[in-house]
Design an enzyme around this catalytic site. Structure first.
Site: not given
Length: 441
Positions: A185, A414, A417
């Protein structure tokens, strides 16, 4: 092409203002001054006549005045010099301009990964809300992040400059090309970032489209965006380990083994990559117990199940499999190959996520990664040239750049990311430097 090593420095002057409201203000510098000694009592001579004593006092007083004046002048000179040095490093348009090319980017003294983060009000490079290829979960401002200081930082190498992003020039250089990102990702985030950066140079945004009409999702194996006006594509292949996951073939394996990772077999979709003009790889975030052993996934080499193999050892075998494929399948006269190193996350103890307002002055050990070191070691021994994009150290300072609670699911923090726009845009500026530095405009 030689590999590039990690950054170990950080412009603490640029962050000396983190304790105040604005990152663009600078704290004063303390100097040890001899002024105090200038006011010490003048030495007297016992038994001298009064006129002679008065004369000595006048001379002493004049001497003190000269010392004080000289000290003040020296102090002002130091302050002025410090101003000219510090202010430009914070991104102001002072006497030293960052577009100065007196030190060329091809200089042997330039290691593009050794440098500092500096404030630059010309950033960000695009608006995520106006780019249809940014996942909603990465658009932090659109998801309610209340301050944008994290968008105003640019990477400044110590002995050179990253060329400013000139979108029309880049579009022309990519005409007729195929650039492919392969990885997890984090690779998808960089892919999205590059598309949005390039779209700022187009008047007709409808000329950019996903080739299969797919929406951007986390699980889809392939996404390809075509820039029809310039006849090139920017593609992403999801391959979180680069090597091939497999089903368990040995019935007598322990019950905890549910699947295997075939370390000596590259991902079966590799045939889709080999014809690219530019290949950008990454892997690392999934090489953790939670994604492997805790899900029942163990390592396999040939027909042998390696239950006792550690994750770093398995990672090294996977990299060697990848390197062998590069040297067998890639034509270096056609395809440029790059490998981006591990991207540090900023989780605190007990998996708490504290996204800071500004970059941190201390990496707390995140500037080094065993995965990044392995990548550089493997690439060093390859016959096909591979450029290493060593973003580990430079990204370790950017605890302010993560998604945090500003995703499409604010209940799940998070600190892995990155927000878009943000840090991945800088990775792409460095990527473009590597792609085009040997080309003549």
């Amino acid at each position: 092409m030689s590999s590039f090593t990690k950054s170990t420095s950080f412009n603490r002057r640029a962050l000396s203002s983190l304790s105040v409201e604005s990152p663009r203000s600078t704290s004063s510098t303390a100097f040890n001054s001899p002024i105090g000694s200038a006011f010490a009592s003048p030495r007297t001579f016992g038994g001298s006549p009064r006129p002679y004593t008065n004369r000595l006092k006048e001379i002493s007083y004049l001497f003190q005045v000269l010392i004080v004046a000289g000290t003040l002048v020296s102090f002002l000179v130091i302050i002025a010099g410090g101003y000219l040095y510090v202010v430009p490093s914070l991104g102001y348009n002072g006497a030293l301009q960052f577009n100065d090319t007196s030190v060329t980017i091809n200089s042997k003294e330039c290691d593009i990964f050794v440098g500092n983060w500096v404030v630059d009000d010309s950033y960000p490079l695009y608006n995520a809300s106006e780019c249809p290829f940014v996942e909603r979960g990465f658009n932090c401002l659109g998801n309610g992040r209340g301050h944008d200081e994290y968008l105003k930082w640019r990477w400044k190498p110590k002995h050179c400059n990253v060329p400013r992003f000139q979108v029309r020039d880049v579009l022309e250089r990519l005409r007729g090309k195929r650039i492919v990102f392969v990885g997890d990702s984090m690779s998808r985030t960089q892919w999205e970032s590059l598309i949005c950066m390039l779209m700022t140079g187009l008047d007709d945004k409808r000329s950019v489209y996903e080739v299969n009409g797919n929406n951007i999702t986390k699980r889809i194996r392939f996404l390809g965006v075509r820039f029809s006006s310039f006849n090139f594509t920017v593609e992403f292949y999801r391959s979180v380990f680069l090597v091939q996951p497999g089903k368990l073939l040995r019935w007598h394996a322990p019950k905890r083994v549910k699947s295997t990772l075939k370390l000596d077999v590259l991902d079966v979709i590799n045939n889709e990559w080999s014809s690219a003009d530019y290949l950008v790889f990454n892997t690392g975030q999934w090489w953790v117990p939670g994604k492997l052993f805790e899900t029942g996934c163990y390592f396999q080499v040939g027909n042998s199940l390696r239950l006792g193999m550690s994750i770093p050892s398995a990672y090294r075998v996977a990299l060697e499999t990848w390197a062998s494929w590069i040297e067998t399948k890639i034509d270096p006269n056609k395809t440029r190959v790059l490998f981006r190193t591990f991207e540090p996350s900023h989780w605190s103890d007990h998996r708490s996520c504290n996204v800071t307002k500004y970059p941190t002055p201390d990496t707390q050990g995140r500037d080094r990664s065993i995965f990044s070191e392995m990548i550089k070691e493997v690439v060093k021994n390859m016959t096909v040239p591979v450029s290493v994009l060593d973003v580990t150290s430079m990204s370790a300072f950017r605890s302010d750049g993560h998604v945090g609670l500003w995703s499409d699911n604010p209940l799940v923090p998070d600190c892995s990311h990155w927000c878009l726009p943000g840090v991945p845009d800088i990775w792409n500026e460095i990527l473009l430097f590597f792609l085009f530095r040997q080309q003549v405009p």
